[in-house]
Design a protein around this motif. Structure first.
Motif, PDB file in Angstrom:
ATOM      1  N   GLU A 541      40.632  14.674  25.558  1.00 52.73           N
ATOM      2  CA  GLU A 541      40.126  14.525  24.204  1.00 52.73           C
ATOM      3  C   GLU A 541      40.366  15.798  23.387  1.00 52.73           C
ATOM      4  N   GLN A 542      40.177  16.950  24.039  1.00 48.50           N
ATOM      5  CA  GLN A 542      40.401  18.222  23.345  1.00 48.50           C
ATOM      6  C   GLN A 542      41.864  18.388  22.965  1.00 48.50           C
ATOM      7  N   PHE A 543      42.746  17.951  23.923  1.00 49.52           N
ATOM      8  CA  PHE A 543      44.184  18.042  23.641  1.00 49.52           C
ATOM      9  C   PHE A 543      44.550  17.137  22.466  1.00 49.52           C
ATOM     10  N   THR A 544      44.020  15.890  22.500  1.00 49.18           N
ATOM     11  CA  THR A 544      44.311  14.949  21.420  1.00 49.18           C
ATOM     12  C   THR A 544      43.799  15.480  20.090  1.00 49.18           C
ATOM     13  N   TYR A 545      42.618  16.077  20.134  1.00 52.88           N
ATOM     14  CA  TYR A 545      42.040  16.644  18.918  1.00 52.88           C
ATOM     15  C   TYR A 545      42.921  17.754  18.353  1.00 52.88           C
ATOM     16  N   ILE A 546      43.380  18.643  19.243  1.00 48.18           N
ATOM     17  CA  ILE A 546      44.237  19.768  18.800  1.00 48.18           C
ATOM     18  C   ILE A 546      45.539  19.234  18.209  1.00 48.18           C
ATOM     19  N   VAL A 547      46.138  18.230  18.918  1.00 50.13           N
ATOM     20  CA  VAL A 547      47.406  17.688  18.444  1.00 50.13           C
ATOM     21  C   VAL A 547      47.230  17.049  17.068  1.00 50.13           C
ATOM     22  N   SER A 548      46.169  16.200  16.939  1.00 51.98           N
ATOM     23  CA  SER A 548      45.990  15.469  15.689  1.00 51.98           C
ATOM     24  C   SER A 548      45.686  16.393  14.523  1.00 51.98           C
ATOM     25  N   HIS A 549      44.872  17.432  14.766  1.00 54.25           N
ATOM     26  CA  HIS A 549      44.502  18.331  13.682  1.00 54.25           C
ATOM     27  C   HIS A 549      45.571  19.378  13.398  1.00 54.25           C
ATOM     28  N   ASN A 550      46.215  19.921  14.434  1.00 55.46           N
ATOM     29  CA  ASN A 550      47.223  20.971  14.233  1.00 55.46           C
ATOM     30  C   ASN A 550      48.507  20.412  13.628  1.00 55.46           C
ATOM     31  N   LEU A 551      48.785  19.116  13.914  1.00 55.40           N
ATOM     32  CA  LEU A 551      49.991  18.522  13.342  1.00 55.40           C
ATOM     33  C   LEU A 551      49.786  18.084  11.901  1.00 55.40           C
ATOM     34  N   ARG A 552      48.514  17.885  11.511  1.00 50.16           N
ATOM     35  CA  ARG A 552      48.230  17.322  10.189  1.00 50.16           C
ATOM     36  C   ARG A 552      48.792  18.187   9.074  1.00 50.16           C
ATOM     37  N   ALA A 553      48.585  19.522   9.150  1.00 51.00           N
ATOM     38  CA  ALA A 553      49.061  20.425   8.094  1.00 51.00           C
ATOM     39  C   ALA A 553      50.597  20.517   8.047  1.00 51.00           C
ATOM     40  N   PRO A 554      51.287  20.763   9.211  1.00 47.15           N
ATOM     41  CA  PRO A 554      52.762  20.818   9.160  1.00 47.15           C
ATOM     42  C   PRO A 554      53.367  19.518   8.643  1.00 47.15           C
ATOM     43  N   VAL A 555      52.842  18.394   9.063  1.00 43.50           N
ATOM     44  CA  VAL A 555      53.394  17.115   8.601  1.00 43.50           C
ATOM     45  C   VAL A 555      53.204  16.961   7.099  1.00 43.50           C
ATOM     46  N   ALA A 556      52.046  17.409   6.596  1.00 44.60           N
ATOM     47  CA  ALA A 556      51.820  17.335   5.150  1.00 44.60           C
ATOM     48  C   ALA A 556      52.828  18.194   4.412  1.00 44.60           C
ATOM     49  N   ASN A 557      53.146  19.397   4.981  1.00 47.65           N
ATOM     50  CA  ASN A 557      54.135  20.280   4.342  1.00 47.65           C
ATOM     51  C   ASN A 557      55.525  19.640   4.363  1.00 47.65           C
ATOM     52  N   ILE A 558      55.874  19.060   5.532  1.00 47.87           N
ATOM     53  CA  ILE A 558      57.193  18.433   5.640  1.00 47.87           C
ATOM     54  C   ILE A 558      57.300  17.284   4.643  1.00 47.87           C
ATOM     55  N   LYS A 559      56.205  16.519   4.515  1.00 39.71           N
ATOM     56  CA  LYS A 559      56.206  15.399   3.586  1.00 39.71           C
ATOM     57  C   LYS A 559      56.419  15.870   2.153  1.00 39.71           C
ATOM     58  N   GLY A 560      55.760  16.990   1.805  1.00 41.49           N
ATOM     59  CA  GLY A 560      55.920  17.515   0.443  1.00 41.49           C
ATOM     60  C   GLY A 560      57.325  18.015   0.193  1.00 41.49           C
ATOM     61  N   LEU A 561      57.884  18.778   1.167  1.00 40.58           N
ATOM     62  CA  LEU A 561      59.243  19.297   1.007  1.00 40.58           C
ATOM     63  C   LEU A 561      60.251  18.155   0.940  1.00 40.58           C
ATOM     64  N   THR A 562      60.018  17.127   1.740  1.00 39.25           N
ATOM     65  CA  THR A 562      60.934  15.981   1.733  1.00 39.25           C
ATOM     66  C   THR A 562      60.926  15.289   0.387  1.00 39.25           C
ATOM     67  N   ASP A 563      59.769  15.156  -0.200  1.00 39.61           N
ATOM     68  CA  ASP A 563      59.678  14.529  -1.523  1.00 39.61           C
ATOM     69  C   ASP A 563      60.434  15.341  -2.564  1.00 39.61           C
ATOM     70  N   LEU A 564      60.342  16.722  -2.502  1.00 39.40           N
ATOM     71  CA  LEU A 564      61.052  17.588  -3.449  1.00 39.40           C
ATOM     72  C   LEU A 564      62.563  17.478  -3.272  1.00 39.40           C
ATOM     73  N   LEU A 565      62.978  17.517  -1.987  1.00 36.37           N
ATOM     74  CA  LEU A 565      64.414  17.425  -1.716  1.00 36.37           C
ATOM     75  C   LEU A 565      64.977  16.087  -2.167  1.00 36.37           C
ATOM     76  N   GLN A 566      64.132  15.061  -1.986  1.00 34.34           N
ATOM     77  CA  GLN A 566      64.591  13.717  -2.360  1.00 34.34           C
ATOM     78  C   GLN A 566      64.797  13.621  -3.879  1.00 34.34           C
ATOM     79  N   LEU A 567      63.899  14.287  -4.641  1.00 34.36           N
ATOM     80  CA  LEU A 567      64.039  14.276  -6.096  1.00 34.36           C
ATOM     81  C   LEU A 567      65.300  15.028  -6.542  1.00 34.36           C
TER      82      LEU A 567
END
Length: 761
Positions: A541-567
């Motif tokens: 559970e601790q591992f899943t928690y770390i993965v879900s929370h630690n990945l949330r910020a990088p994925v949000a950044n990638i999503k934002g950069l992808t949207d800019l590049l796409q434009l």
């Protein structure tokens, strides 16, 4: 303690007797057996005679008579007169406990059973000492009057007036009638007794003052007394008091029509309501005793000194195969000569000769009857209770035959067994117990030794507490370790159980010791593995928690950069635009997976929330309020029936989520062209709360998709937007609440989801 012959007081309810006669304090009312021995005693008897019930019951009535009366056998003569006339009334001096005398008015009544046999006597006694002294005084006055008449006739008028006063103030009423039953004189005491004044009484016929059912007997008594001068006739009937109620009077009519000085039928009467009521109570009591004697499961007989039957109940007739009435008056040994010289024969003579209680078991071969005889002597014979113990004897014989088998089982079980009495003294044990004691207590088991002797000092208090609990019939089980040395331990399951008799009273204690070392070691290993699994689950559970929370910020950044590049690509590099769009969709899907993972983790953590009382109707209303636009748009109908159970102790957030997912799914997957109808019902089933959601939607192909209905991201109808999370969350939350979910469905015929929860989730 020996019981008196006849009707036994111990066979009737003491409380019932108190209710019958406890309020009669002015009269001594008691019953006697056929020999004159006292069976019952009321408060009035104790008040008048001074003896309490324990002192009086079982004694002969002769103890109340003077020495002179006993020498003349007055008690026996009174009983004989009662037998002759059924009722006998007499007066005389009687003795109290303190030796003082009182003048008693005594009424004896013979009591017979339904078969016409004498069952005993009832006796009602009044202390009329004051009346006796008054009567004696009256006699002295009369004598003085006669003397004065001889000396001075001129004082006759004064003397007559004095005599009239005495009559008027008598406790008994006096009335004078002519030969036509017309009243022409009444004493003042008559007015006090009846409440009627002289004028009121003389102006009305006798029928107005006598109970309708008694008029004929009163007229018959009066007509009889007219037949002969100086004849006395006694009549008892119900008279009407001026206040309207009826009371019992006893009238003594005497024909004095031939006496010129009187020329009347003299009626002396008294209020005997209490006496009649007491007699009725005695009759009722006698009937109840008769019913008891006939209903008891033991046979009962009474015999005189010559062993002639004087009473036999119904049960003895069944045991002997005859009518009880056919035994009365016949000699026991003439009817059953085979019993002469038997143990029963000897027991009866022993009880009679020694005047002592005897109990004896015996077998009578002609009737194949084992009997247990309880023999109670009296001065005139025996009272005998006979119990059929044939079944018990057969059971005892069977028990003796099986003793060897029981001993074999006792010795060949894998348990160590020890039997103690209620004082914790050792009574018996098997070989396993002997060996266990040698190994762990280093002592030999000995019959008669106390259980505390074998207990280690540190456990002595616990053993004493166990013995106390066993007296309250509580079974006690616990596990106890014994050291074997070399860091090895043997585990035993100790079980203490009370041994009960037929009356459910503890009479002994059984201790069993079962070796559970292997089971204990397996339990310890299981506990270790369980603890390891719990820790692993926490780590996961601790591992899943770390993965879900630690990945949330990088994925949000990638999503934002992808949207800019796409434009930018859409404006400058259209060849890269398609690749960036695909990358953006992948990042978007990854973000949804992380969000779903967080939702699942939050569901697991919420299971520790506080339970509360959740109203099911209100919960449905909340779901309908939140999803009102969806319900209205699809013209959905939601029907609820929570009459069986409308409230559930649970986690409200879980139940809300479950209800919302199932309702929304029923609306989303409705049949085209058919308005969705959702029926929600609750009921109690096998101590569980069942909630059923049933719709008329598209249904599910159970043969094809039944195994994956509640799987994560499992979707079977792609025509409707969804993620495959809803049913997964419903199942997860239902199971977290300690429940389970099942589904039945047929394609295009709707679906039915059944939730089962414990009463307290």
């Amino acid at each position: 303690m020996p019981k008196p012959m006849g009707l036994s007081l111990t066979l009737i309810d003491e409380k019932l007797l108190q209710l019958l006669i406890s309020r009669v304090e002015g009269y001594a009312i008691f019953m006697m057996d056929v020999n004159g021995c006292i069976l019952t005693w009321n408060q009035g008897a104790e008040k008048i005679k001074g003896y309490n019930a324990d002192e009086a019951i079982g004694s002969h009535i002769s103890m109340f008579y003077t020495d002179e009366d006993r020498r003349k056998n007055i008690p026996g003569k009174n009983l004989n007169a009662t037998l002759k006339n059924t009722t006998f009334e007499t007066e005389g001096w009687r003795l109290k406990k303190d030796g003082s005398k009182f003048w008693a008015n005594v009424v004896f009544t013979a009591l017979y059973d339904d078969n016409g046999y004498l069952a005993g006597f009832a006796k009602v006694t009044r202390d009329v000492t004051a009346k006796k002294l008054n009567d004696d005084q009256r006699a002295l006055i009369n004598a003085e009057l006669e003397r004065r008449v001889d000396i001075k006739t001129e004082k006759v008028v004064a003397t007559e007036r004095r005599f009239r006063k005495l009559i008027e103030n008598s406790t008994d009423g006096i009335s004078l009638f002519d030969s036509h039953f017309n009243l022409f004189y009444r004493s003042l005491s008559a007015m006090r007794i009846t409440g009627w004044g002289n004028e009121e009484r003389t102006l009305k016929p006798i029928e107005d003052f006598v109970h309708q059912e008694d008029i004929a007997s009163v007229r018959e008594a009066f007509n009889n007394v007219l037949q002969q001068p100086d004849l006395t006739v006694i009549s008892t009937y119900r008279a009407r008091h001026k206040q309207g109620h009826y009371f019992w009077v006893e009238c003594m009519y005497t024909n004095k029509l031939n006496d010129p000085d009187i020329n009347a039928v003299v009626c002396n009467f008294r209020d005997v309501t209490k006496k009649v009521e007491a007699e009725e109570q005695i009759k009722e009591q006698n009937k109840q005793i008769e019913d008891i004697l006939h209903s008891i499961t033991d046979g009962f007989i009474a015999v005189d000194k010559n062993f002639n039957y004087t009473y036999a109940n119904r049960k003895i007739g069944e045991m002997l195969g005859c009518e009880p009435a056919s035994l009365i008056g016949k000699n026991m040994w003439d009817l059953y000569p085979d019993a002469v010289g038997s143990d029963t024969y000897k027991a009866f003579y022993e009880a009679l000769n020694k005047q002592c209680y005897v109990v004896k078991e015996d077998y009578y071969p002609p009737l194949k009857l084992w009997q247990e005889n309880h023999v109670y002597p009296s001065a005139t014979g025996l009272s005998i209770f006979i119990r059929d113990i044939s079944k018990r004897k057969k059971a005892e014989a069977s028990l003796l035959r099986s003793e060897s088998n029981l001993r074999s089982v006792f010795e060949n079980t894998d348990l160590a067994i020890i039997l103690f009495d209620m004082e914790a003294k050792l009574l018996s044990f098997n070989n396993n117990a002997r060996e266990l004691s040698k190994i762990y207590f280093k002592r030999e088991l000995e019959i008669g030794q106390s259980a505390f002797y074998y207990s280690p000092p540190e456990r002595l208090t616990d053993i004493k507490h166990i013995m106390k609990q066993l007296r309250n019939q509580q079974a006690i089980t616990y596990e106890v370790p014994y050291s074997l040395g070399d860091n090895n331990t043997a585990w035993y399951e100790a079980r203490w159980v009370s041994v009960l008799n037929k009356e459910d009273e503890p009479v002994g204690i059984i201790l069993t010791m079962k070796n559970i070392t292997d089971k204990k070691q397996a339990d310890l290993e299981r506990d270790r593995m369980t603890a390891d699994l719990i820790q692993r689950n926490k780590d996961l559970e601790q591992f899943t928690y770390i993965v879900s929370h630690n990945l949330r910020a990088p994925v949000a950044n990638i999503k934002g950069l992808t949207d800019l590049l796409q434009l930018e690509a859409e404006e400058s590099d259209k060849e890269c635009a398609a690749e960036l769009k695909a990358l953006s969709a992948s990042v978007y899907n990854l973000d949804k997976v992380i969000i779903d993972l967080n939702n699942i983790l939050q569901t697991g953590n919420a299971s520790n929330d506080t339970l509360e009382a959740v109203s099911l109707p209100m919960l449905v209303d909340e779901v309908k309020d939140v999803n009102g636009q969806l319900i209205s748009k699809n013209n959905a109908t939601i029907n609820c029936d929570f009459n069986s159970i409308s409230q559930l102790s649970s986690l409200k957030s879980y139940l809300y989520s479950i209800f919302q997912n199932l309702i929304i799914n029923s609306i989303k997957y409705s049949l085209p062209g058919l308005d969705p109808i959702i029926n929600i019902t609750s009921k109690l089933e096998n101590n569980k709360v069942c909630i059923v959601f049933k719709d008329n939607g598209r249904g599910i192909d159970m043969e094809r998709n039944g195994q994956n209905i509640f799987g994560l991201y499992k979707r079977f109808d792609l025509s409707v937007e969804g993620k495959g999370m809803g049913l997964f969350m419903v199942k997860m939350q239902t199971e977290r609440l300690g429940g389970k979910i099942s589904v039945s469905s047929k394609l295009n015929h709707g679906a039915e989801f059944k939730l089962e929860f414990p009463l307290n989730s």
